[in-house]
Design an enzyme around this catalytic site. Structure first.
Site, mmCIF file in Angstrom:
data_model
loop_
_atom_site.group_PDB
_atom_site.id
_atom_site.type_symbol
_atom_site.label_atom_id
_atom_site.label_comp_id
_atom_site.label_asym_id
_atom_site.label_seq_id
_atom_site.Cartn_x
_atom_site.Cartn_y
_atom_site.Cartn_z
ATOM 1 N N HIS A 325 150.110 -26.901 97.868
ATOM 2 C CA HIS A 325 149.207 -27.707 97.063
ATOM 3 C C HIS A 325 148.368 -28.662 97.901
ATOM 4 O O HIS A 325 147.276 -29.051 97.480
ATOM 5 C CB HIS A 325 149.989 -28.504 96.018
ATOM 6 C CG HIS A 325 150.360 -27.699 94.813
ATOM 7 N ND1 HIS A 325 151.464 -26.869 94.780
ATOM 8 C CD2 HIS A 325 149.767 -27.589 93.601
ATOM 9 C CE1 HIS A 325 151.527 -26.288 93.596
ATOM 10 N NE2 HIS A 325 150.520 -26.697 92.858
ATOM 11 N N GLY A 326 148.843 -29.067 99.045
ATOM 12 C CA GLY A 326 148.052 -29.991 99.847
ATOM 13 C C GLY A 326 148.707 -30.269 101.181
ATOM 14 O O GLY A 326 149.934 -30.246 101.317
#
Length: 471
Positions: A325-326
């Site tokens: 996600h990041g």
């Protein structure tokens, strides 16, 4: 180009008109392919080259995998695909993150290393199309699928604009067969697709951007430490914002594909009515959950090699899912918390295997699930660990007394909207959106859609990009 823009409205009208023309099926697929490249190039044209590289490498690797007989050769072609795809993802998405952490590691042993400036732009949606193309070669390597018969069909699968930049994460077996036969949206598909587009735009433009996003921003990005009320309302605002933003995108994407005559899988099934965390992941970002299950959890051992291995597989899958996600340790903690929740839930299910909760207990467990999910959203939204700890301290009431952050209007509107979202999820918990829309009386449904469309048109939005575009 974003779905919530006039540019996309004009683009989609042209694509829909060309798709309805009496051209050959090959010509119409070429039109869709070119349109998809234009859709992606609207952000940054040079990054189309990455799509070409991923498409060509995986196409040829899959062809070689089918014809290779020696295991070593098949493994080499599979690794070529994995290295090419994950290499691009690692360079563009995680290069700066790795350099920063390497510099910090060197500092702990007394070596002063200053990494070079990292001014590389993250290609929009690279995580989504990387996972989609990887599933193609991995399924062929594992002999779970056959390669596409036509390069055009595979290239269109990779770039098909409804799912290109933020999912749902499609499998080749779901979409490539749909390109083999001519398709146009029927009148019923067009009608239902436009309903989904309206609903998705209402979620994104009106709820996520005009109301919830502003409240979350004021609390998470404000200069002061929030009190308990502000911290909880800000976190609840983000929980509603990220659902309306991402589910809104998926709903629009499914509706756009349906107008063209194509089917895409559901990506959300009322997740805030989940009872337990395995239930949550069966309802939230479903296509990612199934991808992580099939290509990470099961290869890591799944539940086939004892309890210890199962817990390790759960935690490893969710940690990597968080990192997907990041490129930040806050996302890793977010994934780790979900891994911990899933592990504890599994342990409790084994301990109380015969327990059958009453309806009231189900409601209580559902509310507990929602509260703990909101704790994880703090790490997902906060820009740093310091910001996350400040929010968590506020949620338990240990921050110093400070002036209120949110005006009364934001407190009330956020509470009403989020309560409405959660209530709607519980009402729809065992139903589908399709069944509800089909069974709803025509007049009230038409009025509701009219109000939503009017709200979308009149909303003073800024054309904000969808949150998941950054992933």
């Amino acid at each position: 180009m974003v779905f919530n823009s006039l540019a996309f409205l004009a683009f989609f009208a042209i694509v829909l008109a060309l798709h309805a023309m009496p051209f050959s099926w090959t010509t119409r697929k070429l039109n869709l392919l070119i349109a998809s490249y234009l859709f992606y190039a609207a952000w940054n044209p040079p990054f189309v080259i990455l799509l070409w590289i991923s498409t060509v490498v995986d196409w040829f690797a899959a062809q070689k995998l089918v014809h290779a007989e020696r295991p070593l050769i098949r493994r080499a072609w599979m690794l070529l695909s994995v290295v090419a795809n994950l290499g691009m993802l690692a360079y563009f998405k995680y290069g700066h993150f790795l350099l920063e952490n390497f510099s910090a590691l060197m500092a702990t042993v007394g070596v002063h290393y200053v990494p070079p400036a990292w001014d590389i732009v993250l290609p929009v949606g690279i995580s989504f199309y990387t996972f989609a193309t990887l599933s193609y070669t991995l399924d062929i390597y594992l002999r779970r699928a056959l390669p596409a018969r036509k390069f055009l069909d595979y290239a269109l699968f990779v770039t098909f604009f409804p799912h290109l930049v933020a999912g749902p994460i499609m499998r080749p077996t779901e979409l490539v067969p749909q390109f083999e036969q001519p398709r146009r949206g029927t009148a019923r598909q067009l009608q239902f697709g436009l309903v989904l587009i309206t609903l998705g735009l209402f979620q994104k433009v009106v709820l996520a951007d005009s109301f919830l996003g502003k409240a979350a921003e004021m609390v998470f990005d404000g200069p002061g430490a929030p009190g308990a009320l502000d911290a909880w309302i800000g976190t609840l605002a983000f929980s509603g914002q990220i659902f309306c933003d991402f589910a809104g995108y998926s709903t629009i994407a499914i509706g756009v594909a349906m107008c063209l005559g194509f089917a895409m899988p559901d990506n959300f099934r009322f997740p805030y009515a989940a009872v337990g965390f395995s239930d949550f992941w069966r309802r939230w970002h479903i296509t990612l959950s199934s991808w992580l299950r099939d290509y990470l959890y099961i290869p890591l051992g799944g539940n086939r090699h004892g309890e210890a291995r199962t817990y390790m597989a759960l935690m490893g899958t969710m940690l990597l899912g968080g990192l997907w996600h990041g490129a930040s340790w806050t996302f890793v903690v977010w994934g780790g918390l979900h891994g911990l929740y899933l592990s504890v839930e599994r342990l409790l299910r084994r301990r109380f295997a015969g327990y059958r909760p009453s309806p009231l207990a189900v409601l209580g467990l559902g509310l507990l699930t929602y509260v703990l999910i909101n704790v994880t959203w703090v790490f997902f939204r906060a820009r740093s660990f310091a910001g996350a700890w400040t929010m968590l301290r506020g949620m338990v009431g240990t921050n110093a007394v400070a002036p209120p952050i949110l005006p009364t209007m934001y407190l009330v509107t956020t509470a009403v909207i989020v309560a409405g979202i959660v209530l709607a999820h519980w009402i729809m918990r065992r139903r589908t959106l399709e069944s509800m829309l089909q069974q709803a009386p025509a007049v009230p449904m038409s009025l509701a859609l009219g109000v939503m469309a009017f709200a979308v048109v009149t909303a003073q939005g800024d054309g904000n990009a969808f949150i998941y575009f950054q992933f």
